[in-house]
Scaffold this motif. Structure first.
Motif, mmCIF file in Angstrom:
data_model
loop_
_atom_site.group_PDB
_atom_site.id
_atom_site.type_symbol
_atom_site.label_atom_id
_atom_site.label_comp_id
_atom_site.label_asym_id
_atom_site.label_seq_id
_atom_site.Cartn_x
_atom_site.Cartn_y
_atom_site.Cartn_z
ATOM 1 N N ILE A 60 -31.495 71.379 -55.398
ATOM 2 C CA ILE A 60 -30.848 70.817 -53.978
ATOM 3 C C ILE A 60 -31.781 70.083 -53.232
ATOM 4 O O ILE A 60 -31.450 69.122 -52.666
ATOM 5 N N PHE A 61 -33.121 70.772 -53.092
ATOM 6 C CA PHE A 61 -34.067 69.893 -52.490
ATOM 7 C C PHE A 61 -34.459 68.876 -52.867
ATOM 8 O O PHE A 61 -34.539 67.727 -52.166
ATOM 9 N N ALA A 62 -34.440 68.649 -53.995
ATOM 10 C CA ALA A 62 -35.089 67.398 -55.023
ATOM 11 C C ALA A 62 -33.962 66.308 -54.851
ATOM 12 O O ALA A 62 -34.486 65.111 -54.160
ATOM 13 N N LEU A 63 -32.603 66.657 -54.686
ATOM 14 C CA LEU A 63 -31.545 65.623 -54.700
ATOM 15 C C LEU A 63 -31.618 64.928 -53.146
ATOM 16 O O LEU A 63 -31.742 63.814 -53.040
ATOM 17 N N PHE A 64 -31.628 65.977 -52.295
ATOM 18 C CA PHE A 64 -31.621 65.697 -50.790
ATOM 19 C C PHE A 64 -32.971 64.911 -50.534
ATOM 20 O O PHE A 64 -32.610 63.900 -49.797
ATOM 21 N N SER A 65 -34.207 65.274 -50.758
ATOM 22 C CA SER A 65 -35.240 64.567 -50.497
ATOM 23 C C SER A 65 -35.344 62.874 -51.016
ATOM 24 O O SER A 65 -35.634 62.185 -50.450
ATOM 25 N N LEU A 66 -34.783 62.962 -52.312
ATOM 26 C CA LEU A 66 -34.811 61.680 -52.959
ATOM 27 C C LEU A 66 -33.725 60.721 -52.211
ATOM 28 O O LEU A 66 -34.028 59.499 -51.834
ATOM 29 N N ALA A 82 -40.522 67.369 -56.489
ATOM 30 C CA ALA A 82 -39.838 66.563 -57.564
ATOM 31 C C ALA A 82 -38.929 65.320 -57.070
ATOM 32 O O ALA A 82 -38.938 64.266 -57.766
ATOM 33 N N GLY A 83 -38.362 65.642 -55.870
ATOM 34 C CA GLY A 83 -37.647 64.524 -55.231
ATOM 35 C C GLY A 83 -38.369 63.402 -54.783
ATOM 36 O O GLY A 83 -37.878 62.097 -54.678
ATOM 37 N N ALA A 93 -43.819 57.818 -56.110
ATOM 38 C CA ALA A 93 -45.066 58.326 -56.143
ATOM 39 C C ALA A 93 -46.086 56.925 -56.100
ATOM 40 O O ALA A 93 -46.813 56.780 -55.447
ATOM 41 N N SER A 94 -45.435 55.594 -56.387
ATOM 42 C CA SER A 94 -46.130 54.471 -56.546
ATOM 43 C C SER A 94 -46.332 54.044 -55.044
ATOM 44 O O SER A 94 -47.068 53.125 -54.619
ATOM 45 N N HIS A 95 -45.378 54.423 -54.077
ATOM 46 C CA HIS A 95 -45.362 53.991 -52.696
ATOM 47 C C HIS A 95 -46.344 54.799 -51.922
ATOM 48 O O HIS A 95 -46.308 54.577 -50.503
ATOM 49 N N LEU A 147 -49.539 61.497 -48.970
ATOM 50 C CA LEU A 147 -49.269 62.566 -49.688
ATOM 51 C C LEU A 147 -49.902 63.697 -48.934
ATOM 52 O O LEU A 147 -49.158 64.822 -48.918
ATOM 53 N N TYR A 148 -51.004 63.633 -48.289
ATOM 54 C CA TYR A 148 -51.598 64.649 -47.375
ATOM 55 C C TYR A 148 -50.611 65.300 -46.174
ATOM 56 O O TYR A 148 -50.195 66.297 -46.058
ATOM 57 N N HIS A 149 -50.026 64.316 -46.047
ATOM 58 C CA HIS A 149 -48.937 64.340 -44.771
ATOM 59 C C HIS A 149 -47.838 65.019 -45.171
ATOM 60 O O HIS A 149 -47.203 65.938 -44.576
ATOM 61 N N TYR A 150 -47.205 64.691 -46.163
ATOM 62 C CA TYR A 150 -45.894 65.163 -46.908
ATOM 63 C C TYR A 150 -46.231 66.731 -47.380
ATOM 64 O O TYR A 150 -45.311 67.488 -47.182
ATOM 65 N N VAL A 151 -47.600 66.908 -48.040
ATOM 66 C CA VAL A 151 -47.825 68.293 -48.160
ATOM 67 C C VAL A 151 -47.709 69.096 -47.098
ATOM 68 O O VAL A 151 -47.141 70.349 -46.966
ATOM 69 N N GLY A 152 -48.583 68.678 -46.000
ATOM 70 C CA GLY A 152 -48.314 69.502 -44.955
ATOM 71 C C GLY A 152 -46.891 69.731 -44.391
ATOM 72 O O GLY A 152 -46.495 70.570 -43.961
ATOM 73 N N PHE A 153 -45.922 68.721 -44.565
ATOM 74 C CA PHE A 153 -44.462 68.888 -44.061
ATOM 75 C C PHE A 153 -43.796 69.889 -44.784
ATOM 76 O O PHE A 153 -43.480 70.922 -44.651
ATOM 77 N N VAL A 154 -44.333 70.078 -46.448
ATOM 78 C CA VAL A 154 -43.775 70.764 -47.236
ATOM 79 C C VAL A 154 -44.240 72.069 -46.715
ATOM 80 O O VAL A 154 -43.440 73.451 -46.800
ATOM 81 N N GLY A 155 -45.505 72.633 -46.496
ATOM 82 C CA GLY A 155 -46.103 73.555 -46.201
ATOM 83 C C GLY A 155 -45.373 74.578 -44.814
ATOM 84 O O GLY A 155 -45.282 75.506 -44.772
#
Length: 274
Positions: free
Chosen positions: A33-39, A128-129, A134-136, A142-150
């Motif tokens: 669910i999280f992967a589909l929504f994030s993508l 996974a989403g 990844a190329s963008h 990536l650091y910002h996104y990891v902080g958001f997920v955390g």
């Protein structure tokens, strides 16, 4: 004298809770669910502004924040509401308490196992989403996104702690489920409406310090602020940035408040469980 914690016993309880969630495909379903929504949000988050496609990690996070505030707390309270009262109804809690293990170790093991399942589903799903994008994404993004997920995981752990407290207090699973949904409904939907009503009734006389203090009483709002003040671009999307006291715009302060939301309900649950 404080009793020493037997971490091996805590680990056994935690592993049992985690395996049960793996066995019934719960973690996989939530991760999907999280992967589909994030993508979907990464690609279509800017559709209202007439733009389709990846618009940048900060715009993606700004769109995901609102979704996470609804989904993660709901999943957390559903996950934890019957952790204790369910065992009690099945009669397995009495058997567990007859063994050489303390109530605190039981509660801590259950919490850690459920938290591991929730954290794993959240991290795998949101990770996974964004793999197709990844190329963008550079190192900074990536650091910002990891902080958001955390921060999303931390908010989930806060609501899991609250639901575990309800599971200790409730007399049966039916009452526990009703209390859990009411808890989610209050913090995610009602709280901000009440706060807005208070602002209207005060006719603007409510100070920014009082307003900010009231926001700290809701872990969902702490999560929102934590991600808002972690990015200059995201701050411009919310009007709260102009009314928050400077002391509560520091991500470290907000992180500490969120950690308090994780610890305090668990300690209350432990006190009640004794």
């Amino acid at each position: 004298m404080a009793t020493r914690i037997e971490w091996s016993q805590v680990g056994v309880i935690a592993a049992k809770e985690w395996r049960e969630r793996i066995r019934n495909w719960w973690v996989l379903a939530v991760a999907l669910i999280f992967a589909l929504f994030s993508l979907a949000i990464a690609y279509f988050g800017g559709a209202q502004q007439g733009a389709v496609g990846f618009q940048g990690i900060e715009v993606t996070i700004a769109s995901l924040v609102s979704l996470v505030i609804y989904l993660v707390p709901l999943i957390a309270v559903i996950l934890g509401y019957d952790a204790v009262v369910g065992e009690q109804e099945r009669g397995s809690l009495e058997l567990l308490l007859s063994m050489p293990i303390t109530r605190f170790e039981i509660l801590l093991g259950k919490y850690l196992g459920l938290a591991a399942a929730l954290a794993g589903a959240t991290a795998i799903g949101f990770g996974a989403g964004l793999l197709p994008l990844a190329s963008h994404i550079g190192a900074k993004e990536l650091y910002h996104y990891v902080g958001f997920v955390g921060s999303a995981i931390l908010m989930g752990m806060a609501f899991l702690s609250l639901s575990l407290c309800l599971s200790v207090i409730a007399r049966d699973r039916m009452r526990a489920s009703g209390m859990a949904i009411a808890l989610w409904f209050f913090f995610v939907l009602i709280f901000d409406l009440l706060l807005m009503g208070l602002l209207v009734l005060s006719k603007g006389s409510l100070s920014s310090g009082v307003f900010a203090g009231l926001l700290m009483l809701n872990p969902a709002d702490v999560f929102r602020l934590l991600n808002m003040f972690n990015s200059q671009q995201v701050q411009t999307m919310y009007g709260l940035a102009t009314v928050m006291p400077e002391g509560l715009t520091d991500p470290l302060v907000l992180l500490g408040i969120m950690c308090a939301w994780v610890v305090a309900p668990f300690l209350l649950a432990n006190w009640r469980f004794k």
